[in-house]
Design an enzyme around this catalytic site. Structure first.
Site: not given
Ligand code: AMP
Ligand code: MG
Length: 492
Positions: A257-258, A181, A131
């Site tokens: 997913d990107n 971000r 994580g």
């Protein structure tokens, strides 16, 4: 009553949580895992100001605690988003394994942007990961995303990087870090794949409506909002991928997913910029077969968009044969749209204002010469812009001399003066890109010596890539050709 005598400065968090109001299966509520001793490494002052955040307050102990995940800002409802994705072609259940959405900041201009902490600790989607994120890769995302922004390419932004005071295990021990971000949203092709596989058609409609409202609100009035959604996502990707190709950017992990539905470049992992022109260029150490090579990016974007279109089938038409036909028609337009944007951009790189049937072959022959002579992509266009062809193999070849004549004749066939052409080329050909060896040097100084000056200087010269200022010249030198190809690493 005791007072400290210090005025309390409001940070300016103005968070809403529209994603948290979506069906519960789309995410998991999760707080960041606190870290030992946060330290602010870099803060993006101008981005902070545009978000309505006070720079001084963000630099205070409380401000940094928020950027480290040790304190939850007012109005935040932290959550990990669920998503799926085709990773190198294989479908997998994923989700935010090391990131959390704090909420959506409503900016002074009324825009809504996601505030996400990356590296904020384990979540239910972490699988075997810790994580966490290492300082080097987070600074890398900061540098490249800000460089992309300066190049005029849609991208997520980087607000800050903090170190955690904890070390994390990678190949070697690394300082842990968290990146904040900022994104138009974190809706991905993979978000739709997740809901399409594990949700109901009603869930899918909720997600599609949400996406339309968030990014394509002009579609709402139409009678076919889901077809419009598909068309708009395709349009934005066509623009985006053309821009990547035009500056020589290689994403490195174009998994579904990107791919952000907003049309922003997202997830800077093993990305890098191409030096010598070669369509087979791959940097990522895990991309064994060149799936995400420079020249393959447009094809992969089309493939990813087809996966997106598949998820929309239940919404496109009650008759699935008809839905498939509608989706296929749209997907088949991507290649043409992409090509249009690429060709338009290439014309500008060569100073061409109008269109001529021969332009494409003029461009293709330049590129194939660049390939043959291992010419640097960015610097070749820069040399053409300033007519400063040096004595490298490309410029000394007779092929190039012939090509140059054709190009000059083509320029003469348009009305605009040479000076206007040069102006167009100056604003279409960057003086510099974040060269891999420069980025590595900046990261090395930061991570190994705690010296952030190299990175700050690099960020400074990258902030205006079309300035063509004298101090940029130094940064435009390509690396010496090495026996070992440059390699980047993923998910570190
Ligand atoms: P990426 O390759 O960065 O797009 O990540 C793919 C998936 O792996 C995402 O679901 C990430 O959240 C997850 N992931 C990457 N690194 C870690 C990590 N250190 N711990 C947990 N999950 C991770
Ligand atoms: Mg990712």
């Amino acid at each position: 009553m005791m007072t400290t005598g210090k005025a309390i400065i409001e940070t300016g968090w103005n968070l809403d949580n529209s994603y948290a109001r979506l069906p519960k299966t789309f995410f998991t509520n999760q707080n960041p895992i606190p870290v030992r001793s946060p330290k602010l490494i870099i803060l993006n002052d101008s981005l902070a100001a545009s978000l309505g955040l006070d720079v001084q307050a963000l630099q205070s102990k409380e401000g940094i605690a928020v950027l480290a995940g040790n304190q939850i800002p007012e109005g935040a409802l932290p959550l990990a988003q669920a998503y799926a994705g085709h990773q190198f072609g294989n479908f997998t259940l994923l989700g935010d394994g090391r990131a959390l959405l704090l909420g959506e900041q409503i900016t002074p201009l009324g825009e809504r942007v996601d505030i996400q902490l990356k590296g904020s600790g384990r979540t239910p989607y972490s699988r075997r990961g810790d994580g966490r994120a290492a300082l080097g890769p987070m600074l890398r995302e900061y540098i490249i995303s800000e460089a992309m922004r300066a190049l005029g390419i849609a991208t997520t932004r980087s607000l800050a990087v903090v170190t955690t005071g904890e070390s994390i295990m990678r190949e070697t021990d690394q300082p842990g870090a968290i990146l904040t971000r900022v994104a138009a949203s974190h809706l991905r092709v993979g978000t739709f794949q997740y809901v399409s596989n594990w949700g109901s058609v009603d869930d899918l409609r909720v997600l599609a409506d949400y996406t339309v409202q968030r990014h394509f609100s002009e579609a709402e009035a139409g009678t076919t909002p889901y077809l419009f959604l598909l068309q708009e996502v395709i349009k934005r990707q066509a623009v985006l991928i053309a821009q990547w190709q035009l500056v020589g950017f290689i994403h490195g992990v174009m998994n579904t997913d990107n791919m952000a539905l907003s049309g922003e470049t997202i997830d800077y992992g093993p990305c890098a910029f191409m030096d010598a022109y070669d369509p087979t260029t791959v940097f990522s150490s895990i991309d064994m077969h060149g799936r995400y090579a420079y020249g393959n990016q447009p094809h992969i974007a089309g493939w990813n968009l087809a996966r997106f279109a598949e998820t929309l089938l239940p919404l496109l038409d009650a008759n699935q044969d008809q839905a498939i036909k509608l989706a296929q028609d749209e997907i088949s337009k991507f290649t043409e749209l992409y090509h249009y944007h690429w060709l338009t951009g290439m014309r500008k790189k060569l100073g061409l204002f109008n269109e001529d049937m021969q332009d494409e072959s003029l461009i293709e022959s330049l590129l194939s010469m660049m390939h043959k002579y291992h010419a640097d992509y960015t610097n070749t266009f820069r040399a053409l812009t300033f007519d400063t062809q040096s004595d490298n193999a490309l410029f000394c070849s007779t092929e190039f001399a012939q090509w140059y004549e054709l190009w000059q004749a083509r320029l003469d066939r348009q009305q605009e003066a040479k000076a206007s052409s040069q102006q167009l080329m100056k604003s279409s050909n960057p003086a510099l890109i974040p060269r891999n060896h420069r980025v590595e040097a900046a990261l090395d100084a930061a991570v190994k010596q705690g010296d952030y000056s190299v990175m700050k200087h690099l960020l400074n010269v990258l902030s205006n890539p079309y300035a063509h200022s004298p101090e940029q010249t130094d940064y435009s030198t390509p690396p010496a050709r090495s026996a070992h190809p440059y390699r980047t690493f993923c998910g570190t």
